[in-house]
Write a protein that holds these residues in place. Structure first.
Motif, PDB file in Angstrom:
ATOM      1  N   UNK A 286       0.853  -1.185   0.000  1.00 36.29           N
ATOM      2  CA  UNK A 286       0.000   0.000   0.000  1.00 36.29           C
ATOM      3  C   UNK A 286       0.886   1.231   0.000  1.00 36.29           C
ATOM      4  N   UNK A 287       0.443   2.252  -0.735  1.00 32.75           N
ATOM      5  CA  UNK A 287       1.208   3.499  -0.792  1.00 32.75           C
ATOM      6  C   UNK A 287       1.291   4.126   0.598  1.00 32.75           C
ATOM      7  N   UNK A 288       2.482   4.614   0.943  1.00 34.23           N
ATOM      8  CA  UNK A 288       2.711   5.213   2.268  1.00 34.23           C
ATOM      9  C   UNK A 288       2.644   6.732   2.249  1.00 34.23           C
ATOM     10  N   UNK A 289       2.956   7.318   1.081  1.00 36.94           N
ATOM     11  CA  UNK A 289       2.994   8.776   0.977  1.00 36.94           C
ATOM     12  C   UNK A 289       2.219   9.213  -0.263  1.00 36.94           C
ATOM     13  N   UNK A 290       1.833  10.474  -0.294  1.00 36.22           N
ATOM     14  CA  UNK A 290       1.101  10.969  -1.439  1.00 36.22           C
ATOM     15  C   UNK A 290       1.212  12.477  -1.562  1.00 36.22           C
ATOM     16  N   UNK A 291       1.066  12.958  -2.805  1.00 40.30           N
ATOM     17  CA  UNK A 291       1.045  14.399  -3.057  1.00 40.30           C
ATOM     18  C   UNK A 291      -0.385  14.910  -2.982  1.00 40.30           C
ATOM     19  N   UNK A 292      -0.594  15.990  -2.259  1.00 40.62           N
ATOM     20  CA  UNK A 292      -1.884  16.670  -2.208  1.00 40.62           C
ATOM     21  C   UNK A 292      -1.647  18.154  -2.467  1.00 40.62           C
ATOM     22  N   UNK A 293      -2.675  18.846  -2.910  1.00 40.09           N
ATOM     23  CA  UNK A 293      -2.541  20.301  -3.044  1.00 40.09           C
ATOM     24  C   UNK A 293      -3.795  20.982  -2.527  1.00 40.09           C
ATOM     25  N   UNK A 294      -3.665  22.212  -2.118  1.00 42.43           N
ATOM     26  CA  UNK A 294      -4.775  22.976  -1.552  1.00 42.43           C
ATOM     27  C   UNK A 294      -4.453  24.459  -1.683  1.00 42.43           C
ATOM     28  N   UNK A 295      -5.466  25.268  -1.577  1.00 41.46           N
ATOM     29  CA  UNK A 295      -5.293  26.714  -1.633  1.00 41.46           C
ATOM     30  C   UNK A 295      -5.302  27.256  -0.220  1.00 41.46           C
ATOM     31  N   UNK A 296      -4.228  27.961   0.149  1.00 44.36           N
ATOM     32  CA  UNK A 296      -4.120  28.514   1.491  1.00 44.36           C
ATOM     33  C   UNK A 296      -4.935  29.796   1.646  1.00 44.36           C
ATOM     34  N   UNK A 317       0.203   8.776  -5.494  1.00 46.76           N
ATOM     35  CA  UNK A 317       0.724   7.999  -4.355  1.00 46.76           C
ATOM     36  C   UNK A 317       2.167   7.559  -4.601  1.00 46.76           C
ATOM     37  N   UNK A 318       2.873   7.271  -3.491  1.00 46.50           N
ATOM     38  CA  UNK A 318       4.243   6.772  -3.563  1.00 46.50           C
ATOM     39  C   UNK A 318       4.414   5.664  -2.536  1.00 46.50           C
ATOM     40  N   UNK A 319       5.231   4.680  -2.901  1.00 46.14           N
ATOM     41  CA  UNK A 319       5.453   3.543  -2.009  1.00 46.14           C
ATOM     42  C   UNK A 319       6.671   3.729  -1.110  1.00 46.14           C
ATOM     43  N   UNK A 320       7.409   4.818  -1.330  1.00 44.69           N
ATOM     44  CA  UNK A 320       8.550   5.118  -0.457  1.00 44.69           C
ATOM     45  C   UNK A 320       8.677   6.622  -0.302  1.00 44.69           C
ATOM     46  N   UNK A 321       9.235   7.033   0.819  1.00 50.49           N
ATOM     47  CA  UNK A 321       9.469   8.454   1.067  1.00 50.49           C
ATOM     48  C   UNK A 321      10.446   9.011   0.044  1.00 50.49           C
ATOM     49  N   UNK A 322      11.460   8.234  -0.272  1.00 51.72           N
ATOM     50  CA  UNK A 322      12.474   8.700  -1.221  1.00 51.72           C
ATOM     51  C   UNK A 322      11.859   9.021  -2.576  1.00 51.72           C
ATOM     52  N   UNK A 323      10.962   8.158  -3.049  1.00 57.26           N
ATOM     53  CA  UNK A 323      10.307   8.371  -4.339  1.00 57.26           C
ATOM     54  C   UNK A 323       9.473   9.646  -4.312  1.00 57.26           C
ATOM     55  N   UNK A 324       8.730   9.879  -3.207  1.00 49.73           N
ATOM     56  CA  UNK A 324       7.898  11.064  -3.100  1.00 49.73           C
ATOM     57  C   UNK A 324       8.700  12.346  -3.027  1.00 49.73           C
TER      58      UNK A 324
END
Length: 482
Positions: A286-296, A317-324
């Motif tokens: 399962x993916x451990x990390x992921x990119x999200x975006x939002x407007x502040x 999604x990413x399966x490793x911190x290094x990849x993300x």
């Protein structure tokens, strides 16, 4: 070895635990049998040179004090070797005893290998129908005396008496069949019927190992089911987990899949659905990390690499911190994103953190232009937004397999009759089974298509938008494979 000259070494051991590489033998008993009667007997306690757990002491009655003055294994190794060498090795659940003795004889510099005979398997063939084939239950059912249970001497005497009874009852030459030089039966788990193994197909699919109650304890995929299943039972693995695993296998079922890719995807689905006891690798897929975006609140669009909660949605999604981290840093570079609006997990060391904080309100980029760059960056990382169906060979000549990808996500798969094929995606939909896909399954699909030289047919779901929606990689595949 001729039938007339054949001798059997009937063996039982006690140990400090279930793993031959970590545990040690505490007692050995050997009975030499010529197929008709006992001709010799030998037994000894063994100093394991390690602590005997209290649970084992309670089970066997063998204490640390009892073995303190006993010989260590190396001192009796040559005697044990002489008793075993050139004879058929017989034991109840034979692989357990065999693995310990082979391992510790090897440590003593003695290379030993003998044909094996399991009295559990022999009893199942000659005396079918018992509820349990444990030594104690079997002896009770057959009227065999079993004194000093869980001591090597008592258990080996009962095993020898069981062996004699089975040989006398062997009206169909089961013993001879099991001792054939090339017979695979001795490699099978003790509780698995040879007929079940013999009936396994030699084609692509998914197989299931079941325990005594019928519960699935392992799911696997294979290009050749029978060959792959056989691989689980070969080799000399002395770890306790493998020995326990083999003892629990009572039945095997399977599903044919037509292709390796269909088997890969079904295996993922079944592991997620059944959560089998002995599957570990794909449980962690399962993916451990992921990119999200939002407007502040400042109006700027922010991009963050975060730790994902279970089933949490993200842009990529990413399966490793290094990849993300690598992906987000590439976005910053290629789309000129402002580091002040790009966020990494707390465990990522960023040398420029203090500098970024000092410049928080200085030299801010023009708002609309910057947000437009972020939107383009997010479009770039959204993986494979195309929709298509992969058509390949089926489970027989009358059908084909189909894998349905919609908007870059695995949506479903199944089999269609050749008579009902169409080049429009809607005609496939009702014949395919809906599944819950994930990014790992999409990685399997993409990787398989890149590496495979098979003649797949990739059918766009929306032909009129194919040039805009299909990733360049898949356009190349379509040209190459169709």
């Amino acid at each position: 070895m001729s039938k007339q000259a054949r001798e059997y070494a009937i063996v039982d051991i006690e140990t400090t635990g279930g793993s031959a590489d970590r545990s040690r033998i505490t007692e050995v008993a050997i009975i030499i049998h010529d197929g008709q009667q006992v001709i010799d007997r030998w037994e000894t306690l063994v100093n394991p040179q390690q602590y005997i757990p209290l649970s084992i002491q309670g089970l066997t009655g063998i204490t640390d004090e009892m073995v303190a003055d006993a010989p260590i294994f190396q001192d009796v190794a040559s005697t044990i070797y002489d008793y075993l060498h050139g004879r058929i090795f017989v034991a109840h659940h034979v692989n357990f005893d065999y693995s310990f003795l082979k391992h510790q004889l090897g440590e003593s510099g003695l290379t030993w290998q003998s044909p094996k005979l399991c009295t559990v398997r022999l009893a199942r063939k000659i005396k079918p129908g018992f509820a349990s084939y444990s030594l104690g239950r079997l002896c009770d059912a057959l009227g065999i005396r079993l004194n000093d249970r869980h001591r090597a001497g008592g258990d080996v005497s009962a095993t020898a008496e069981l062996f004699e009874l089975l040989v006398a009852s062997d009206s169909e030459s089961v013993l001879e069949q099991m001792l054939k030089r090339n017979s695979s039966v001795q490699r099978l788990p003790a509780n698995l019927s040879q007929d079940i193994f013999d009936n396994l197909p030699m084609v692509a699919g998914v197989y299931y190992f079941h325990d005594r109650s019928g519960k699935v304890i392992y799911v696997g995929k294979a290009i050749n089911i029978k060959k792959r299943v056989s691989g689980h039972f070969t080799g000399h693995n002395i770890q306790a987990k493998r020995q326990d695993f083999l003892k629990e296998i009572h039945n095997i079922s399977f599903q044919l899949c037509g292709t390796e890719l269909m088997a890969l995807l079904l295996e993922c689905q079944e592991i997620n659905r059944l959560w089998p006891k002995y599957n570990r690798a794909l449980k962690r897929a399962e993916a451990k990390y992921g990119l999200v975006n939002y407007t502040g609140m400042d109006g700027y669009m922010h991009v963050s690499l975060i730790k994902l909660a279970k089933h949490q949605r993200c842009i990529r999604p990413f399966y490793s911190l290094r990849e993300g981290v690598s992906s987000l840093r590439n976005l910053i570079e290629h789309f000129s994103l402002d580091k002040r609006f790009c966020h990494f997990p707390s465990e990522v060391s960023l040398p420029t953190t203090l500098e970024i904080r000092a410049r928080r309100s200085i030299d801010l980029p023009e708002l609309d232009g910057y947000n437009e760059r972020v939107e383009k960056a997010m479009e770039a990382v959204q993986t494979k937004s195309s929709s298509y169906i992969i058509v390949d060979q089926g489970r027989n000549l009358e059908e084909k397999s189909c894998i349905w990808i919609e908007n870059g996500k695995f949506y479903g798969m199944g089999y269609i009759s050749k008579e009902n094929q169409s080049t429009t995606w809607a005609d496939y939909k009702d014949d395919l089974q809906r599944y819950h896909g994930n990014e790992y399954m999409m990685q399997l699909i993409e990787s398989f298509l890149q590496q495979s030289k098979a003649m797949h047919e990739i059918i766009p779901i929306e032909e009129e938008h194919i040039e805009n929606r299909v990733n360049t990689q898949f356009v190349a595949l379509k040209m190459k494979l169709m």
